[in-house]
Design a protein around this motif. Sequence first.
Motif, PDB file in Angstrom:
ATOM      1  N   PRO A 105      11.620  -1.692  -4.198  1.00 32.67           N
ATOM      2  CA  PRO A 105      12.478  -1.506  -5.384  1.00 32.67           C
ATOM      3  C   PRO A 105      11.798  -1.929  -6.683  1.00 32.67           C
ATOM      4  O   PRO A 105      11.981  -1.289  -7.726  1.00 32.67           O
ATOM      5  CB  PRO A 105      13.697  -2.388  -5.088  1.00 32.67           C
ATOM      6  CG  PRO A 105      13.713  -2.538  -3.619  1.00 32.67           C
ATOM      7  CD  PRO A 105      12.287  -2.548  -3.195  1.00 32.67           C
ATOM      8  N   ILE A 106      11.016  -3.005  -6.645  1.00 28.40           N
ATOM      9  CA  ILE A 106      10.394  -3.501  -7.863  1.00 28.40           C
ATOM     10  C   ILE A 106       9.295  -2.562  -8.340  1.00 28.40           C
ATOM     11  O   ILE A 106       9.211  -2.213  -9.530  1.00 28.40           O
ATOM     12  CB  ILE A 106       9.829  -4.916  -7.640  1.00 28.40           C
ATOM     13  CG1 ILE A 106      10.954  -5.890  -7.315  1.00 28.40           C
ATOM     14  CG2 ILE A 106       9.056  -5.382  -8.876  1.00 28.40           C
ATOM     15  CD1 ILE A 106      12.032  -5.957  -8.368  1.00 28.40           C
ATOM     16  N   LEU A 107       8.438  -2.104  -7.426  1.00 29.00           N
ATOM     17  CA  LEU A 107       7.304  -1.277  -7.822  1.00 29.00           C
ATOM     18  C   LEU A 107       7.727   0.144  -8.178  1.00 29.00           C
ATOM     19  O   LEU A 107       7.205   0.732  -9.125  1.00 29.00           O
ATOM     20  CB  LEU A 107       6.260  -1.249  -6.702  1.00 29.00           C
ATOM     21  CG  LEU A 107       5.530  -2.569  -6.434  1.00 29.00           C
ATOM     22  CD1 LEU A 107       4.576  -2.424  -5.258  1.00 29.00           C
ATOM     23  CD2 LEU A 107       4.769  -3.036  -7.672  1.00 29.00           C
ATOM     24  N   ILE A 114       0.839  -1.204   0.000  1.00 26.33           N
ATOM     25  CA  ILE A 114       0.000   0.000   0.000  1.00 26.33           C
ATOM     26  C   ILE A 114       0.869   1.247   0.000  1.00 26.33           C
ATOM     27  O   ILE A 114       0.580   2.225  -0.707  1.00 26.33           O
ATOM     28  CB  ILE A 114      -0.944   0.001   1.215  1.00 26.33           C
ATOM     29  CG1 ILE A 114      -1.835  -1.242   1.203  1.00 26.33           C
ATOM     30  CG2 ILE A 114      -1.794   1.262   1.231  1.00 26.33           C
ATOM     31  CD1 ILE A 114      -2.699  -1.364  -0.039  1.00 26.33           C
ATOM     32  N   ARG A 115       1.968   1.233   0.763  1.00 22.98           N
ATOM     33  CA  ARG A 115       2.855   2.391   0.781  1.00 22.98           C
ATOM     34  C   ARG A 115       3.480   2.620  -0.588  1.00 22.98           C
ATOM     35  O   ARG A 115       3.598   3.764  -1.056  1.00 22.98           O
ATOM     36  CB  ARG A 115       3.956   2.186   1.834  1.00 22.98           C
ATOM     37  CG  ARG A 115       3.469   2.275   3.260  1.00 22.98           C
ATOM     38  CD  ARG A 115       4.635   2.492   4.210  1.00 22.98           C
ATOM     39  NE  ARG A 115       5.543   1.363   4.205  1.00 22.98           N
ATOM     40  CZ  ARG A 115       5.478   0.347   5.076  1.00 22.98           C
ATOM     41  NH1 ARG A 115       4.519   0.332   5.986  1.00 22.98           N
ATOM     42  NH2 ARG A 115       6.352  -0.626   5.024  1.00 22.98           N
ATOM     43  N   ALA A 116       3.886   1.545  -1.250  1.00 23.54           N
ATOM     44  CA  ALA A 116       4.485   1.683  -2.573  1.00 23.54           C
ATOM     45  C   ALA A 116       3.480   2.242  -3.578  1.00 23.54           C
ATOM     46  O   ALA A 116       3.816   3.126  -4.378  1.00 23.54           O
ATOM     47  CB  ALA A 116       5.018   0.330  -3.051  1.00 23.54           C
ATOM     48  N   PHE A 117       2.248   1.763  -3.541  1.00 21.33           N
ATOM     49  CA  PHE A 117       1.236   2.285  -4.455  1.00 21.33           C
ATOM     50  C   PHE A 117       0.886   3.730  -4.138  1.00 21.33           C
ATOM     51  O   PHE A 117       0.496   4.495  -5.023  1.00 21.33           O
ATOM     52  CB  PHE A 117      -0.025   1.404  -4.417  1.00 21.33           C
ATOM     53  CG  PHE A 117       0.054   0.219  -5.332  1.00 21.33           C
ATOM     54  CD1 PHE A 117       0.085   0.383  -6.712  1.00 21.33           C
ATOM     55  CD2 PHE A 117       0.107  -1.067  -4.829  1.00 21.33           C
ATOM     56  CE1 PHE A 117       0.165  -0.700  -7.560  1.00 21.33           C
ATOM     57  CE2 PHE A 117       0.189  -2.163  -5.665  1.00 21.33           C
ATOM     58  CZ  PHE A 117       0.223  -1.979  -7.045  1.00 21.33           C
ATOM     59  N   GLY A 118       1.018   4.118  -2.863  1.00 18.68           N
ATOM     60  CA  GLY A 118       0.831   5.522  -2.518  1.00 18.68           C
ATOM     61  C   GLY A 118       1.864   6.410  -3.199  1.00 18.68           C
ATOM     62  O   GLY A 118       1.530   7.482  -3.725  1.00 18.68           O
TER      63      GLY A 118
END
Length: 288
Positions: free
Chosen positions: A227-229, A117-121
Amino acid sequence: MQKDIRRLSFILLFAPFALWILLLIILPHMGMVILSLREKVAPRVYEFSFANYIDFMQEPIYWNTLLRTGSMSLLVTALALLIGFPIAYYIAKIAGKRSKGALFLLCLIPLWVSDLIRAFGWILLLRETGVVSSTLQWSGLASEPVEFLYNDATVVMGLVYTVILFMIVPLVSTMDGMDDAMIEAGYNLGGNGPTVLRRIIIPYAMPGIVSGCIVVFMLTAGSYLTPILLGGKNSSWFTEQIYEQFISRYNWESGAAFGFLLLFFTSFVVWLGLKLSGQTLSSTVAKS
């Protein structure tokens, strides 16, 4: 009788922890070691071999990715320390009792949601049609959509945001025990701000600094989602190589070897950091 009761109490209290260590850490790692030392010579036929480790050394992209992951993790650790140290000092030595709780709560907020969720944010903020790009176009600072994702700077920023709490907590716990009279004495003896920081505060906080750096470095080097997202196809993180061996190529033997190579590499960096700083695990992680 009392001695036997204390011994039984110790065994009952320690048993869940010992089982957790044995079943979830020791046994899986032993299985991974055995798996990494197998070479497939025919369908369902394996031989004892170091071929998986030799293949790693003979392929530059693998060890270059490992070295790049280590260097980026060190950069994230350094940035987390530079950002987290002033915050931790303010919480420990300046903020009032009520403010400390509120500030800790603010630091804990990122952990309320998962890494995904943090990465999508961050993606919603930094993509071409995201908030930052739209704001720049609306203000006239950009004439067209700007893509902030899929580069090293974004990956580093996302990782620092994710792990900075693990730097702040040991620093606060260490500096909270420092007597304010030590700082006052430094100023009374003619020291200025930088001198007091260098000669008194940093040496006292060194166990917390080393402890936080160890935790942050290990978490960053083993990170996968961020790293991936945020890095996309431009990301070159060693955990992606491990995932590819396990999931994409179904080569569990090489995946196990790569996992242990990452463990050995990060452990060596931690050992080297302890030697250079003159600290020990017992005086840093265990103490914190």
